[in-house]
Design an enzyme around this catalytic site. Structure first.
Site, PDB file in Angstrom:
ATOM      1  N   THR A  55       0.836  -1.189  -0.010  1.00  0.00           N
ATOM      2  CA  THR A  55      -0.074  -0.015  -0.025  1.00  0.00           C
ATOM      3  C   THR A  55       0.827   1.210  -0.019  1.00  0.00           C
ATOM      4  O   THR A  55       1.892   1.429   0.785  1.00  0.00           O
ATOM      5  CB  THR A  55      -1.006  -0.073   1.313  1.00  0.00           C
ATOM      6  OG1 THR A  55      -1.484  -1.345   1.326  1.00  0.00           O
ATOM      7  CG2 THR A  55      -2.003   1.261   1.139  1.00  0.00           C
ATOM      8  N   GLY A  85     -10.653  -3.558   1.872  1.00  0.00           N
ATOM      9  CA  GLY A  85      -9.616  -2.957   2.835  1.00  0.00           C
ATOM     10  C   GLY A  85      -9.847  -1.629   3.102  1.00  0.00           C
ATOM     11  O   GLY A  85     -11.023  -1.058   2.863  1.00  0.00           O
ATOM     12  N   THR A 106      -0.837   2.602   6.019  1.00  0.00           N
ATOM     13  CA  THR A 106      -0.751   1.497   5.433  1.00  0.00           C
ATOM     14  C   THR A 106      -0.670   0.435   6.456  1.00  0.00           C
ATOM     15  O   THR A 106      -0.787   0.584   7.737  1.00  0.00           O
ATOM     16  CB  THR A 106       0.764   1.416   4.783  1.00  0.00           C
ATOM     17  OG1 THR A 106       1.724   1.596   5.854  1.00  0.00           O
ATOM     18  CG2 THR A 106       0.914   2.566   3.788  1.00  0.00           C
ATOM     19  N   GLY A 109      -5.578  -3.474   6.906  1.00  0.00           N
ATOM     20  CA  GLY A 109      -6.724  -2.788   6.721  1.00  0.00           C
ATOM     21  C   GLY A 109      -7.920  -2.879   7.572  1.00  0.00           C
ATOM     22  O   GLY A 109      -8.596  -2.065   8.074  1.00  0.00           O
TER      23      GLY A 109
HETATM   24  N1  GLY Z   1      -3.948  -1.734   3.808  1.00  0.00           N
HETATM   25  C1  GLY Z   1      -4.384  -2.288   2.565  1.00  0.00           C
HETATM   26  C2  GLY Z   1      -5.436  -3.175   2.880  1.00  0.00           C
HETATM   27  O1  GLY Z   1      -5.532  -3.837   4.307  1.00  0.00           O
HETATM   28  O2  GLY Z   1      -6.181  -3.602   2.031  1.00  0.00           O
END
Ligand code: GLY
Length: 196
Positions: A55, A85, A106, A109
């Site tokens: 991310t 996410g 990041t 999520g």
């Molecule tokens: N931060 C990216 C996700 O968990 O989708």
């Protein structure tokens, strides 16, 4: 944002809209979930290593004072089809308020979006915290809300309208990049909270 009055389109409707807008059709890695050695699909867990997704959150302050932000992600490795996410969720993986500042996230999520993490960072800045304090306080808040002993895997970056920036994460170090007109460097934010 420019072609409809809606805030978000998802799934097949989003695909059809993209095709109607003549965007290119490409295969994504989401179409090929990871397989275990025995050929079975293995689902992601909070204990998976941090490298299981990719991310990027990008925050920008224009010379005229406007703030912008963007977020891009591969999502989470080994996810269930249909998993959403934090990155596309306003206030989850990204939040921008032109009067205050912006924040992006990041990491895992699920641990970010349950708390409206990026929105929380911006609201802390609105209350007067510096970007770094706001990121650290958000990591602390989320840490308090989760069971101890599990890897949180959450990181936040923030930028305020004065051009101050900061970051914090739940891991040992969280590297983030800062670029100005004259320099570009990587800074390592230290952990906000120790966990058992
Ligand atoms: N931060 C990216 C996700 O968990 O989708």
């Amino acid at each position: 944002m420019e072609k409809t009055s809606h805030v978000m389109l998802v799934g097949e409707g989003a695909r059809q809209f993209a095709i109607a807008q003549q965007l290119e059709t490409v295969e994504t890695i989401a179409a090929h979930p990871h397989q275990s050695a025995r050929g079975k699909r293995r689902l992601a867990s909070p204990r998976d290593p941090a490298g299981n997704h990719d991310t990027i959150a990008l925050l920008v302050l224009h010379a005229n004072g406007d703030i912008a932000g963007g977020c891009s992600t591969s999502g989470l490795g080994k996810k269930l089809p249909g998993r959403v996410g934090d990155s596309p969720i306003i206030g989850g993986g990204l939040y921008v308020d032109n009067e205050v500042g912006a924040a992006g996230a990041t990491g895992l999520g699920e641990n970010i979006m349950r708390y409206c993490g990026s929105f929380m960072v911006v609201e802390y800045m609105r209350q007067g915290m510096s970007p770094e304090e706001a990121c650290r306080e958000t990591v602390r808040r989320i840490t308090r809300g989760e069971r101890s002993g599990t890897a949180l895997n959450i990181n936040f970056v923030a930028l305020d309208k004065y051009g101050r920036y900061g970051a914090a994460g739940s891991g040992k170090e969280f590297p983030f990049s800062v670029t100005t007109q004259t320099s570009s460097r990587v800074i390592r934010a230290t952990a906000s909270e120790k966990r058992g």
